[in-house]
Design a protein around this motif. Structure first.
Motif, PDB file in Angstrom:
ATOM      1  N   UNK A   1       0.828  -1.212   0.000  1.00  0.00           N
ATOM      2  CA  UNK A   1       0.000   0.000   0.000  1.00  0.00           C
ATOM      3  C   UNK A   1       0.860   1.260   0.000  1.00  0.00           C
ATOM      4  N   UNK A   2       2.001   1.190   0.695  1.00  0.00           N
ATOM      5  CA  UNK A   2       2.895   2.341   0.728  1.00  0.00           C
ATOM      6  C   UNK A   2       3.445   2.657  -0.662  1.00  0.00           C
ATOM      7  N   UNK A   3       3.718   1.599  -1.446  1.00  0.00           N
ATOM      8  CA  UNK A   3       4.326   1.795  -2.767  1.00  0.00           C
ATOM      9  C   UNK A   3       3.275   2.060  -3.836  1.00  0.00           C
ATOM     10  N   UNK A   4       2.174   1.282  -3.834  1.00  0.00           N
ATOM     11  CA  UNK A   4       1.214   1.336  -4.937  1.00  0.00           C
ATOM     12  C   UNK A   4      -0.102   2.028  -4.596  1.00  0.00           C
ATOM     13  N   UNK A   5      -0.313   2.339  -3.355  1.00  0.00           N
ATOM     14  CA  UNK A   5      -1.551   3.023  -3.011  1.00  0.00           C
ATOM     15  C   UNK A   5      -2.452   2.187  -2.135  1.00  0.00           C
ATOM     16  N   UNK A   6      -3.563   2.777  -1.624  1.00  0.00           N
ATOM     17  CA  UNK A   6      -4.433   2.093  -0.665  1.00  0.00           C
ATOM     18  C   UNK A   6      -5.052   0.799  -1.192  1.00  0.00           C
ATOM     19  N   UNK A   7      -5.267   0.659  -2.487  1.00  0.00           N
ATOM     20  CA  UNK A   7      -5.938  -0.533  -3.012  1.00  0.00           C
ATOM     21  C   UNK A   7      -5.028  -1.724  -3.261  1.00  0.00           C
ATOM     22  N   UNK A   8      -3.761  -1.607  -2.890  1.00  0.00           N
ATOM     23  CA  UNK A   8      -2.799  -2.677  -3.190  1.00  0.00           C
ATOM     24  C   UNK A   8      -2.532  -3.600  -2.003  1.00  0.00           C
ATOM     25  N   UNK A   9      -3.331  -3.528  -0.946  1.00  0.00           N
ATOM     26  CA  UNK A   9      -3.096  -4.350   0.225  1.00  0.00           C
ATOM     27  C   UNK A   9      -3.708  -5.742   0.107  1.00  0.00           C
ATOM     28  N   UNK A  10      -3.384  -6.483  -0.938  1.00  0.00           N
ATOM     29  CA  UNK A  10      -3.908  -7.831  -1.161  1.00  0.00           C
ATOM     30  C   UNK A  10      -2.795  -8.692  -1.763  1.00  0.00           C
ATOM     31  N   UNK A  11      -3.159  -9.950  -2.170  1.00  0.00           N
ATOM     32  CA  UNK A  11      -2.152 -10.857  -2.710  1.00  0.00           C
ATOM     33  C   UNK A  11      -1.551 -10.332  -4.021  1.00  0.00           C
ATOM     34  N   UNK A  12      -2.388  -9.733  -4.867  1.00  0.00           N
ATOM     35  CA  UNK A  12      -1.885  -9.186  -6.129  1.00  0.00           C
ATOM     36  C   UNK A  12      -0.911  -8.044  -5.880  1.00  0.00           C
ATOM     37  N   UNK A  13      -1.226  -7.227  -4.919  1.00  0.00           N
ATOM     38  CA  UNK A  13      -0.339  -6.118  -4.599  1.00  0.00           C
ATOM     39  C   UNK A  13       0.988  -6.603  -4.046  1.00  0.00           C
ATOM     40  N   UNK A  14       0.966  -7.669  -3.200  1.00  0.00           N
ATOM     41  CA  UNK A  14       2.211  -8.223  -2.657  1.00  0.00           C
ATOM     42  C   UNK A  14       3.063  -8.823  -3.788  1.00  0.00           C
ATOM     43  N   UNK A  15       2.381  -9.478  -4.760  1.00  0.00           N
ATOM     44  CA  UNK A  15       3.105 -10.050  -5.886  1.00  0.00           C
ATOM     45  C   UNK A  15       3.776  -8.954  -6.711  1.00  0.00           C
ATOM     46  N   UNK A  16       3.068  -7.852  -6.944  1.00  0.00           N
ATOM     47  CA  UNK A  16       3.639  -6.709  -7.676  1.00  0.00           C
ATOM     48  C   UNK A  16       4.836  -6.143  -6.916  1.00  0.00           C
ATOM     49  N   UNK A  17       4.745  -6.175  -5.588  1.00  0.00           N
ATOM     50  CA  UNK A  17       5.840  -5.659  -4.777  1.00  0.00           C
ATOM     51  C   UNK A  17       7.112  -6.491  -4.978  1.00  0.00           C
ATOM     52  N   UNK A  18       6.947  -7.818  -4.965  1.00  0.00           N
ATOM     53  CA  UNK A  18       8.122  -8.667  -5.169  1.00  0.00           C
ATOM     54  C   UNK A  18       8.693  -8.494  -6.574  1.00  0.00           C
ATOM     55  N   UNK A  19       7.816  -8.330  -7.576  1.00  0.00           N
ATOM     56  CA  UNK A  19       8.293  -8.113  -8.942  1.00  0.00           C
ATOM     57  C   UNK A  19       9.081  -6.795  -9.046  1.00  0.00           C
ATOM     58  N   UNK A  20       8.613  -5.803  -8.383  1.00  0.00           N
ATOM     59  CA  UNK A  20       9.320  -4.501  -8.394  1.00  0.00           C
ATOM     60  C   UNK A  20      10.681  -4.624  -7.730  1.00  0.00           C
ATOM     61  N   UNK A  21      10.738  -5.337  -6.595  1.00  0.00           N
ATOM     62  CA  UNK A  21      12.007  -5.519  -5.917  1.00  0.00           C
ATOM     63  C   UNK A  21      12.987  -6.354  -6.750  1.00  0.00           C
ATOM     64  N   UNK A  22      12.464  -7.323  -7.481  1.00  0.00           N
ATOM     65  CA  UNK A  22      13.323  -8.177  -8.315  1.00  0.00           C
ATOM     66  C   UNK A  22      13.969  -7.381  -9.430  1.00  0.00           C
ATOM     67  N   UNK A  23      13.275  -6.391  -9.965  1.00  0.00           N
ATOM     68  CA  UNK A  23      13.865  -5.572 -11.029  1.00  0.00           C
ATOM     69  C   UNK A  23      15.032  -4.738 -10.497  1.00  0.00           C
ATOM     70  N   UNK A  24      14.992  -4.406  -9.231  1.00  0.00           N
ATOM     71  CA  UNK A  24      16.057  -3.603  -8.645  1.00  0.00           C
ATOM     72  C   UNK A  24      17.212  -4.496  -8.134  1.00  0.00           C
ATOM     73  N   UNK A  25      16.883  -5.549  -7.402  1.00  0.00           N
ATOM     74  CA  UNK A  25      17.894  -6.457  -6.839  1.00  0.00           C
ATOM     75  C   UNK A  25      17.269  -7.847  -6.745  1.00  0.00           C
ATOM     76  N   UNK A  26      17.569  -8.700  -7.723  1.00  0.00           N
ATOM     77  CA  UNK A  26      16.908 -10.009  -7.812  1.00  0.00           C
ATOM     78  C   UNK A  26      17.265 -10.903  -6.634  1.00  0.00           C
ATOM     79  N   UNK A  27      18.531 -10.881  -6.164  1.00  0.00           N
ATOM     80  CA  UNK A  27      18.942 -11.753  -5.069  1.00  0.00           C
ATOM     81  C   UNK A  27      18.256 -11.365  -3.772  1.00  0.00           C
ATOM     82  N   UNK A  28      18.211 -10.048  -3.497  1.00  0.00           N
ATOM     83  CA  UNK A  28      17.570  -9.585  -2.271  1.00  0.00           C
ATOM     84  C   UNK A  28      16.076  -9.875  -2.301  1.00  0.00           C
TER      85      UNK A  28
END
Length: 428
Positions: A355-382
């Protein structure tokens, strides 16, 4: 009584307001009263004669004034006078006489007539007249001769005194007070009078001191009667000289005058409690009273009528959520489900980050998945380490031993601290 405290404070504030409005002395009231001299000042100025008033913080030079007008002081303080004025005693009388003789300063001394009760009651009665014996005692300090004053019963007395400046004017006095002509020494003569006695007297041994028997010829009340105002102008013109341009000095303090013209420079004054009273003198007393009344009304409406202020609704919501989380955690600990509690904590924490990154409507499983995808683009190992530790805690936390639970939780914490969850800024 449940709300007795605020009510007592309200009554106290209202009492202070009443005190400021009705009890504190008003310095300008005497000048505006029937016995004051404000009318004489305005009338003389309207006739082209400049006037200055006494001020305890300003010393006047004898050379700056053409005529000094003051009232004979009473040792018992019965005569009506401005509130808070300096007391003028025997030393003041000697100073007046010395200054008049040695510096040729015309000085008009008016005899007292009315007590201070006239100002309080607003009615002039025979019982409000100053005792003649007291006036004779005070008059004897100026001249040891047997000057005597007379009064001629209730009612008005009219006359047309001639000051030698033109056609006589008609004057009228209530409870007329005059000098007894038979008591005047040979060295003293009458400048103006009425059938019942002398009004203005001058003596040869002090030709610059003039005595006025009745103050109603100069005060606010008397100036409104007959042609008393014209007589006052004629008297002032006679005593100061027709061609004189220096101002007339209305002296209510009786303090000594300066021998030289004061230098126009900064002065250092001694402050006293009387100076502090000026902050509460009229009209400032009215302003203080209004402020106290407004403060009392605001206090009553805020404390007594509406009660204490309520916290904001958002704060209530946050407190409720915190209490619910604490209650759930306690129940899970009591039931031995630390692993399930840890899994829920990790899941909710990831939802908050989404929710902090994508907004109030992202507090679900889809939003968490988008969060991991975003982090992978920056640092895949982390991102992979964070995803594996989080998934293990969420799926198998309730099956882990306490040691494994703490180890995975520590890995999750360190991975979480290394990742940047700040919202990305749009490119311009």
């Amino acid at each position: 009584m449940r709300n007795a405290g605020p009510l007592v404070i309200l009554v106290a504030l209202l009492g202070l307001a009443a005190l400021a409005l009705f009890w504190l002395p008003r310095g300008g009231d005497f000048d505006q009263s029937p016995l004051g001299s404000k009318g004489l000042q305005l009338w003389l100025e309207a006739k082209g004669i400049s006037v200055v008033r006494s001020n305890t913080h300003v010393t006047r030079a004898r050379s700056q004034i053409s005529l000094r007008i003051l009232s004979l002081p009473m040792s018992n303080g019965e005569a009506a006078a401005p509130a808070g004025e300096e007391h003028t005693g025997d030393a003041a009388l000697e100073n007046w006489s010395y200054e008049a003789i040695n510096h040729e300063l015309p000085t008009l001394i008016t005899m007292p007539k009315w007590r201070g009760s006239v100002l309080r009651d607003g009615i002039a009665r025979q019982s409000d007249l100053v005792d003649l014996t007291d006036i004779h005692d005070a008059l004897g300090k100026i001249d040891p001769s047997d000057f005597r004053l007379d009064r001629h019963g209730p009612g008005f007395e009219e006359a047309q005194p001639d000051l030698g400046l033109g056609q006589p004017v008609k004057i009228a006095l209530y409870e007329a007070q005059t000098f007894d002509r038979a008591s005047l020494p040979r060295r003293c003569h009458e400048l103006a009078g009425m059938p019942s006695g002398a009004l203005v007297v001058q003596c040869e041994d002090n030709p610059f001191v003039y005595l006025l028997s009745d103050p109603d010829l100069l005060n606010n009340h008397g100036l409104a009667l007959a042609d008393n105002a014209s007589f006052a102008v004629s008297l002032v013109t006679l005593l100061r000289g027709a061609g004189e341009k220096r101002p007339v000095y209305l002296d209510t303090a009786g303090l000594p005058l300066d021998s030289e013209k004061p230098v126009d420079e900064g002065r250092t004054y001694e402050r006293s409690a009387s100076d502090f009273k000026r902050f509460f003198a009229y009209p400032l007393s009215v302003i203080w009273g209004v402020l106290l009344v407004v403060a009392a009304i605001c206090f009553w409406r805020g404390v007594y009528r509406f009660g204490p202020a309520l916290p904001e609704a958002s704060a209530n919501t946050e407190l409720s959520k915190t209490a619910a989380i604490e209650a759930t955690a306690r129940l899970l600990r009591l039931s031995g489900n630390d692993g399930r509690m840890t899994g829920q904590f990790v899941l909710h924490l990831l939802a908050d980050k989404a929710q902090l990154v994508f907004g109030p409507g992202a507090g679900n499983e889809a939003g968490i998945e988008r969060l991991f995808q975003r982090l992978a683009r920056r640092d895949q190992a982390a991102a992979k380490a964070l995803h594996s530790s989080a998934q293990a805690l969420i799926d198998r936390g309730h099956l882990m031993t306490r040691a494994n639970l703490h180890r995975n939780l520590e890995i999750f914490r360190k991975s979480l601290e290394q990742d940047d969850f700040r919202p990305s800024r749009p490119k311009i």
